[in-house]
Design an enzyme around this catalytic site. Structure first.
Site, PDB file in Angstrom:
ATOM      1  N   GLU A  49       3.616 -11.055  12.876  1.00 38.66           N
ATOM      2  CA  GLU A  49       1.891 -11.306  12.563  1.00 38.66           C
ATOM      3  C   GLU A  49       1.466 -12.672  12.866  1.00 38.66           C
ATOM      4  O   GLU A  49       1.448 -13.139  11.966  1.00 38.66           O
ATOM      5  CB  GLU A  49       1.692  -9.951  11.506  1.00 38.66           C
ATOM      6  CG  GLU A  49       1.314  -8.910  11.225  1.00 38.66           C
ATOM      7  CD  GLU A  49       0.648  -8.562  10.178  1.00 38.66           C
ATOM      8  OE1 GLU A  49      -0.304  -8.909  10.347  1.00 38.66           O
ATOM      9  OE2 GLU A  49       1.826  -7.487   9.709  1.00 38.66           O
ATOM     10  N   ASP A  60     -10.126 -10.303   4.596  1.00 39.28           N
ATOM     11  CA  ASP A  60      -9.368 -11.505   4.359  1.00 39.28           C
ATOM     12  C   ASP A  60      -9.784 -11.607   2.899  1.00 39.28           C
ATOM     13  O   ASP A  60     -10.666 -11.961   2.750  1.00 39.28           O
ATOM     14  CB  ASP A  60      -8.937 -12.641   5.377  1.00 39.28           C
ATOM     15  CG  ASP A  60      -8.784 -12.065   6.894  1.00 39.28           C
ATOM     16  OD1 ASP A  60      -7.878 -11.115   6.296  1.00 39.28           O
ATOM     17  OD2 ASP A  60      -9.111 -12.921   7.869  1.00 39.28           O
TER      18      ASP A  60
END
Length: 267
Positions: A49, A60
């Site tokens: 990824e 995140d």
């Protein structure tokens, strides 16, 4: 069969689990980022990824937020990440998936971004902040370009919503181990196994677990219930240490390779 499908089919035939490695595109700079991607592949990652840095990354955790900030400061954005994917594809045959928030995609234009992502050699796309109710246009366009649109589901996802998300998915299902943001954790909650079992009843697609995975014992704990694991922050931390401590590049790449190999040995 797509590259993503081929990887999981091969893994299943050997009774193995896929190790999916995450790296932020352009962290700490584009040149070294390409070396990191190649190192991840050489060390045994089955799928990579590549994050597209964004200024407001809601899903995140701190480690990956800082990676995004470093990448942005070094001049990385959608154009640069697509070029990075294209450069990696020239040398690598494993699947490459772009992880991007919706805003950068909309700024370029959905169809234009997907066309260019496919042209660069990407195999799929993960959009953490894309609601299933608003994803039809992207899903159809992505399929037209041969890109899998990989959804995220969490222990808190309601059953009806889960069934809808899984029913529209392609590539694999990204199960989030915890509610909240990314980041390595010491342990995994018990409801993770229930989530994996539930999702596997709903689909023939591979089911993978991410958020908080970074230790061999975690993989050993859950590998019988999933088809792959996603490791992100534990790898990005190594890059952060490189930046903070001015380590030699070769040492950083060695540490990244060792981490991947260690996790791969139990997957």
């Amino acid at each position: 069969m797509s590259r993503i499908g081929q990887v999981f089919a091969e893994k299943r035939s050997r009774g193995e689990k896929a190790l999916i490695a995450y790296t932020m595109g352009g962290d700490p700079n584009l040149t070294f980022s390409l070396e990191i991607i190649k190192t991840l592949a050489a060390a045994g990652a089955d799928l990579i990824e590549v994050g597209l840095p964004f200024s407001d990354p809601l899903a995140d955790g701190p480690v990956i937020q800082r990676a995004g900030q470093r990448a942005l400061a070094a001049g990385s954005g959608p154009e640069e990440v697509l070029a990075l994917i294209a450069a990696a594809r020239q040398e690598l045959s494993l699947p490459l998936v772009i992880m991007s928030y919706l805003n950068p995609i909309l700024q370029i234009g959905v169809d234009e971004f997907l066309r260019r992502a496919a042209g660069a050699g990407a195999d799929g796309l993960i959009i953490p902040d894309l609601p299933v109710e608003e994803g039809e246009e992207i899903r159809v366009s992505a399929a037209g370009y041969g890109l899998d649109l990989i959804p995220l589901v969490a222990p808190t996802t309601g059953q009806k919503r889960l069934e809808k998300i899984v029913g529209q998915a392609s590539g694999f299902i990204y199960c989030v181990s915890v509610t909240g943001v990314t980041g390595a954790r010491d342990s995994l909650p018990a409801e993770v196994i229930s989530l994996l079992q539930n999702v596997k009843k709903l689909t023939e697609l591979p089911v993978c677990l991410g958020f908080g995975i970074g230790k061999p014992e975690q993989i050993a704990y859950i590998k019988d219930y999933c088809d792959g694991v996603i490791v992100g922050s534990a790898l990005v931390e190594i890059i952060e240490n490189y930046v903070q401590n001015r380590m030699e590049k070769d040492k950083v790449l060695e540490l990244i390779a060792t981490k991947v190999q260690t996790l791969k040995s139990v997957s």
